[in-house]
Write a protein that holds these residues in place. Structure first.
Motif, PDB file in Angstrom:
ATOM      1  N   UNK A 178      -1.108   9.054 -13.325  1.00  0.00           N
ATOM      2  CA  UNK A 178       0.214   8.634 -13.679  1.00  0.00           C
ATOM      3  C   UNK A 178       1.232   9.493 -13.382  1.00  0.00           C
ATOM      4  N   UNK A 179       2.260   8.965 -12.884  1.00  0.00           N
ATOM      5  CA  UNK A 179       3.426   9.721 -12.509  1.00  0.00           C
ATOM      6  C   UNK A 179       4.730   9.467 -13.266  1.00  0.00           C
ATOM      7  N   UNK A 239       9.043   9.171  -8.909  1.00  0.00           N
ATOM      8  CA  UNK A 239       7.936   9.852  -8.610  1.00  0.00           C
ATOM      9  C   UNK A 239       8.276  11.017  -7.453  1.00  0.00           C
ATOM     10  N   UNK A 240       9.602  10.773  -6.749  1.00  0.00           N
ATOM     11  CA  UNK A 240       9.779  11.792  -5.764  1.00  0.00           C
ATOM     12  C   UNK A 240       9.103  11.629  -4.501  1.00  0.00           C
ATOM     13  N   UNK A 241       8.624  12.802  -3.824  1.00  0.00           N
ATOM     14  CA  UNK A 241       8.094  12.437  -2.257  1.00  0.00           C
ATOM     15  C   UNK A 241       6.630  12.309  -2.542  1.00  0.00           C
ATOM     16  N   UNK A 242       6.107  12.257  -3.841  1.00  0.00           N
ATOM     17  CA  UNK A 242       4.787  12.381  -4.013  1.00  0.00           C
ATOM     18  C   UNK A 242       4.007  11.222  -3.804  1.00  0.00           C
ATOM     19  N   UNK A 243       4.899   9.858  -3.921  1.00  0.00           N
ATOM     20  CA  UNK A 243       4.515   8.523  -3.573  1.00  0.00           C
ATOM     21  C   UNK A 243       5.540   7.969  -2.489  1.00  0.00           C
ATOM     22  N   UNK A 255       0.746  -1.251   0.194  1.00  0.00           N
ATOM     23  CA  UNK A 255      -0.016   0.183  -0.014  1.00  0.00           C
ATOM     24  C   UNK A 255       0.809   1.190  -0.178  1.00  0.00           C
ATOM     25  N   UNK A 256       0.566   2.262  -0.697  1.00  0.00           N
ATOM     26  CA  UNK A 256       1.526   3.554  -0.879  1.00  0.00           C
ATOM     27  C   UNK A 256       0.615   4.749  -0.662  1.00  0.00           C
ATOM     28  N   UNK A 257       1.229   5.799  -0.188  1.00  0.00           N
ATOM     29  CA  UNK A 257       0.355   6.873   0.045  1.00  0.00           C
ATOM     30  C   UNK A 257       0.831   7.993  -1.090  1.00  0.00           C
ATOM     31  N   UNK A 258      -0.166   8.562  -1.769  1.00  0.00           N
ATOM     32  CA  UNK A 258       0.026   9.423  -2.842  1.00  0.00           C
ATOM     33  C   UNK A 258      -0.399  10.772  -2.617  1.00  0.00           C
ATOM     34  N   UNK A 273      10.058   2.105 -16.760  1.00  0.00           N
ATOM     35  CA  UNK A 273      11.029   3.033 -16.710  1.00  0.00           C
ATOM     36  C   UNK A 273      10.753   4.625 -16.792  1.00  0.00           C
ATOM     37  N   UNK A 274       9.554   4.721 -17.363  1.00  0.00           N
ATOM     38  CA  UNK A 274       9.466   6.122 -17.541  1.00  0.00           C
ATOM     39  C   UNK A 274       8.219   6.579 -16.881  1.00  0.00           C
ATOM     40  N   UNK A 275       7.388   5.654 -16.255  1.00  0.00           N
ATOM     41  CA  UNK A 275       6.102   5.993 -15.598  1.00  0.00           C
ATOM     42  C   UNK A 275       5.750   5.171 -14.546  1.00  0.00           C
ATOM     43  N   UNK A 276       4.935   5.501 -13.584  1.00  0.00           N
ATOM     44  CA  UNK A 276       4.460   4.813 -12.634  1.00  0.00           C
ATOM     45  C   UNK A 276       3.001   5.067 -12.683  1.00  0.00           C
ATOM     46  N   UNK A 277       1.955   4.091 -12.731  1.00  0.00           N
ATOM     47  CA  UNK A 277       0.501   4.319 -12.587  1.00  0.00           C
ATOM     48  C   UNK A 277      -0.201   3.658 -11.214  1.00  0.00           C
ATOM     49  N   UNK A 278      -0.536   4.242 -10.697  1.00  0.00           N
ATOM     50  CA  UNK A 278      -1.230   4.168  -9.330  1.00  0.00           C
ATOM     51  C   UNK A 278      -2.593   4.109  -9.249  1.00  0.00           C
TER      52      UNK A 278
END
Length: 71
Positions: free
Chosen positions: A59-60, A64-68, A17-20, A38-43
């Motif tokens: 789509x990140x 994604x840095x601190x956003x995820x 589980x992740x926090x967005x 390698x280019x994006x993460x979809x949550x």
């Protein structure tokens, strides 16, 4: 590079589980990773507390840095 990261952390971490953090919302929302490349993460949102509804996909860019972060 992504292969080295996955080898280091393992694929099971993707199922966590992740926090967005999203703009214009004080609290992060619960999310799960549905796709990673390698280019994006979809949550997808999975918590009832998000007014956008369960199942909303974001789509990140990678990284994604601190956003995820892990929830």
């Amino acid at each position: 590079m992504i292969e080295r990261v996955l080898d280091a952390i393992g694929l099971s971490d993707l199922a966590d589980r992740w926090l967005l953090t999203i703009p214009d919302r004080a609290e992060p929302i619960a999310a799960e990773i549905v796709e990673a490349s390698p280019r994006q993460v979809r949550v997808r949102s999975v918590g009832f507390g998000y007014e956008g509804g369960i199942g909303t996909v974001f789509t990140l860019a990678v990284p994604p840095g601190d956003g995820l972060r892990r929830g």
